[in-house]
Scaffold this motif. Structure first.
Motif, PDB file in Angstrom:
ATOM      1  N   GLN A 157       0.753   3.437  25.194  1.00  0.00           N
ATOM      2  CA  GLN A 157       2.082   3.459  24.577  1.00  0.00           C
ATOM      3  C   GLN A 157       2.009   3.922  23.128  1.00  0.00           C
ATOM      4  OE1 GLN A 157       3.677  -0.489  25.128  1.00  0.00           O
ATOM      5  NE2 GLN A 157       4.310  -0.020  27.215  1.00  0.00           N
ATOM      6  N   VAL A 158       2.979   4.733  22.762  1.00  0.00           N
ATOM      7  CA  VAL A 158       3.107   5.164  21.373  1.00  0.00           C
ATOM      8  C   VAL A 158       4.406   4.572  20.825  1.00  0.00           C
ATOM      9  CG1 VAL A 158       3.281   7.119  19.798  1.00  0.00           C
ATOM     10  CG2 VAL A 158       1.879   7.301  21.872  1.00  0.00           C
ATOM     11  N   ILE A 159       4.301   3.878  19.708  1.00  0.00           N
ATOM     12  CA  ILE A 159       5.455   3.231  19.087  1.00  0.00           C
ATOM     13  C   ILE A 159       5.715   3.894  17.743  1.00  0.00           C
ATOM     14  CG2 ILE A 159       6.325   1.051  18.126  1.00  0.00           C
ATOM     15  CD1 ILE A 159       4.560  -0.349  20.257  1.00  0.00           C
ATOM     16  N   SER A 160       6.974   4.183  17.498  1.00  0.00           N
ATOM     17  CA  SER A 160       7.364   4.849  16.258  1.00  0.00           C
ATOM     18  C   SER A 160       8.369   3.966  15.521  1.00  0.00           C
ATOM     19  CB  SER A 160       7.976   6.212  16.614  1.00  0.00           C
ATOM     20  OG  SER A 160       8.711   6.732  15.543  1.00  0.00           O
ATOM     21  N   ILE A 161       8.122   3.733  14.247  1.00  0.00           N
ATOM     22  CA  ILE A 161       9.026   2.931  13.421  1.00  0.00           C
ATOM     23  C   ILE A 161       9.708   3.856  12.415  1.00  0.00           C
ATOM     24  CG2 ILE A 161       9.244   0.999  11.800  1.00  0.00           C
ATOM     25  CD1 ILE A 161       6.522  -0.022  13.000  1.00  0.00           C
ATOM     26  N   ARG A 162      11.031   3.897  12.471  1.00  0.00           N
ATOM     27  CA  ARG A 162      11.780   4.707  11.508  1.00  0.00           C
ATOM     28  C   ARG A 162      12.172   3.823  10.329  1.00  0.00           C
ATOM     29  NH1 ARG A 162      17.071   6.518  13.869  1.00  0.00           N
ATOM     30  NH2 ARG A 162      17.682   4.481  13.105  1.00  0.00           N
ATOM     31  N   PRO A 163      11.669   4.112   9.134  1.00  0.00           N
ATOM     32  CA  PRO A 163      11.975   3.265   7.970  1.00  0.00           C
ATOM     33  C   PRO A 163      13.460   3.279   7.623  1.00  0.00           C
ATOM     34  CG  PRO A 163      10.079   4.682   7.510  1.00  0.00           C
ATOM     35  CD  PRO A 163      10.701   5.172   8.795  1.00  0.00           C
ATOM     36  N   GLU A 164      14.043   2.086   7.517  1.00  0.00           N
ATOM     37  CA  GLU A 164      15.432   1.952   7.067  1.00  0.00           C
ATOM     38  C   GLU A 164      15.464   1.402   5.634  1.00  0.00           C
ATOM     39  OE1 GLU A 164      18.020   2.947   8.730  1.00  0.00           O
ATOM     40  OE2 GLU A 164      17.258   3.190  10.768  1.00  0.00           O
ATOM     41  N   PHE A 165      14.683   0.367   5.408  1.00  0.00           N
ATOM     42  CA  PHE A 165      14.496  -0.148   4.049  1.00  0.00           C
ATOM     43  C   PHE A 165      13.024  -0.011   3.691  1.00  0.00           C
ATOM     44  CE2 PHE A 165      17.784  -2.844   6.046  1.00  0.00           C
ATOM     45  CZ  PHE A 165      18.864  -2.480   5.261  1.00  0.00           C
ATOM     46  N   VAL A 166      12.764   0.452   2.497  1.00  0.00           N
ATOM     47  CA  VAL A 166      11.385   0.602   2.033  1.00  0.00           C
ATOM     48  C   VAL A 166      11.285  -0.032   0.656  1.00  0.00           C
ATOM     49  CG1 VAL A 166       9.539   2.215   1.454  1.00  0.00           C
ATOM     50  CG2 VAL A 166      11.161   2.788   3.279  1.00  0.00           C
ATOM     51  N   THR A 167      10.406  -1.002   0.509  1.00  0.00           N
ATOM     52  CA  THR A 167      10.173  -1.594  -0.806  1.00  0.00           C
ATOM     53  C   THR A 167       8.674  -1.624  -1.064  1.00  0.00           C
ATOM     54  OG1 THR A 167      10.058  -3.833   0.096  1.00  0.00           O
ATOM     55  CG2 THR A 167      12.217  -3.081  -0.677  1.00  0.00           C
ATOM     56  N   GLY A 168       8.324  -1.601  -2.333  1.00  0.00           N
ATOM     57  CA  GLY A 168       6.919  -1.674  -2.696  1.00  0.00           C
ATOM     58  C   GLY A 168       6.783  -2.171  -4.110  1.00  0.00           C
ATOM     59  N   PHE A 169       5.651  -2.797  -4.383  1.00  0.00           N
ATOM     60  CA  PHE A 169       5.380  -3.184  -5.770  1.00  0.00           C
ATOM     61  C   PHE A 169       3.907  -2.952  -6.069  1.00  0.00           C
ATOM     62  CE2 PHE A 169       4.428  -7.158  -3.513  1.00  0.00           C
ATOM     63  CZ  PHE A 169       3.193  -7.473  -4.050  1.00  0.00           C
ATOM     64  N   GLU A 170       3.677  -2.887  -7.357  1.00  0.00           N
ATOM     65  CA  GLU A 170       2.317  -2.750  -7.855  1.00  0.00           C
ATOM     66  C   GLU A 170       2.092  -3.855  -8.862  1.00  0.00           C
ATOM     67  OE1 GLU A 170      -0.356   1.019  -9.275  1.00  0.00           O
ATOM     68  OE2 GLU A 170       1.756   0.987  -9.848  1.00  0.00           O
ATOM     69  N   LEU A 171       0.895  -4.443  -8.859  1.00  0.00           N
ATOM     70  CA  LEU A 171       0.538  -5.413  -9.895  1.00  0.00           C
ATOM     71  C   LEU A 171       0.047  -4.633 -11.106  1.00  0.00           C
ATOM     72  CD1 LEU A 171      -1.412  -7.979  -7.670  1.00  0.00           C
ATOM     73  CD2 LEU A 171       0.803  -8.389  -8.755  1.00  0.00           C
ATOM     74  N   VAL A 172       0.667  -4.880 -12.253  1.00  0.00           N
ATOM     75  CA  VAL A 172       0.256  -4.181 -13.473  1.00  0.00           C
ATOM     76  C   VAL A 172      -0.020  -5.209 -14.570  1.00  0.00           C
ATOM     77  CG1 VAL A 172       1.510  -2.046 -12.957  1.00  0.00           C
ATOM     78  CG2 VAL A 172       2.669  -3.887 -14.163  1.00  0.00           C
ATOM     79  N   PRO A 173      -0.946  -4.885 -15.481  1.00  0.00           N
ATOM     80  CA  PRO A 173      -1.296  -5.825 -16.560  1.00  0.00           C
ATOM     81  C   PRO A 173      -0.111  -6.082 -17.493  1.00  0.00           C
ATOM     82  CG  PRO A 173      -2.963  -4.115 -16.369  1.00  0.00           C
ATOM     83  CD  PRO A 173      -1.813  -3.705 -15.488  1.00  0.00           C
TER      84      PRO A 173
END
Lengths: 145, 145
Positions: free
Chosen positions: A129-145
């Motif tokens: 089986q091949v499963i495909s996820i279409r992004p609807e909401f995308v969030t991301g963060f980075e840890l910075v000093p």
């Protein structure tokens, strides 16, 4: 791995969270080979690590027909979250990306065959089986000093 | 990090999944400093990385009163999943552990103060809340050749 950072043993520094743009989040997600699919099972939150590729802006993974992912996600168009990160606990630096979207079984045989060539399962077993996820909401963060 | 394993470039081997016992799963969870809390937000699956310690068999983390974890998890006794892993994509080896249980805000001031000393937040901000997850279901697997 962290020998250069764990020497010295000063008190660990606390970091700030810097938001990543949607484009940068997807770029980072595409740069790593695995993440974690988050779904609901028996009305409870569930999570499984899985390897992925990003193709045409979609997250693509493989599964077998007897697996939990197949039963809970691929058998209907489930809304899932997908998370990937690279976090260095020694330095307290890194990033995390979370995508929310609908996971669909790729039904078209030619499309499924094409995508199967791009995703190489880590584990033994039938993973047709091949499963495909279409992004609807995308969030991301980075840890910075 | 993977220089010794990515040389050679043979086709990557597929692995088998070996189940870990509950005790071994909790031991591994306690051996790493962070994981990912999985919960429901606006009826959608949600996930956040967070650092933790394991104290008396419970997963303990800290949160601030303005955070999503506080709003969605700590404000009521939410059932959550908590995942931690150590996966080496180059060698396709490693493990993952998933705990499911009720997350509770530690209300007793003395208990909260004691636990706060054991969990050091990675990020800046007020992180006065202490959340404790009591494991109800514990599963884990290891990738083996």
């Amino acid at each position: 791995m962290m020998s250069s950072t764990t020497s010295g043993r000063t008190a660990p520094q606390r970091r700030n969270l810097k938001e990543l743009s949607e484009a940068e989040s997807l770029r980072r997600l595409a740069s790593v080979p695995f993440g974690r699919i988050v779904f609901t099972r028996h009305a409870l939150p569930a999570i499984r690590p899985v390897n992925h590729v990003v193709v045409d802006g979609r997250i693509v993974l493989r599964s077998g027909s007897g697996t939990i992912i197949s039963a809970e996600v691929a058998s209907w168009d489930a809304v899932v979250a997908y998370e990937a990160d690279e976090l260095d606990a020694g330095r307290r630096l890194g990033w995390s990306v979370v995508v929310t979207g609908v996971a669909r079984l790729v039904a078209d045989p030619e499309e499924a065959a094409r995508l199967r060539e791009l995703v190489h399962p880590w584990v033994e077993g039938e993973m047709d089986q091949v499963i495909s996820i279409r992004p609807e909401f995308v969030t991301g963060f980075e840890l910075v000093p």
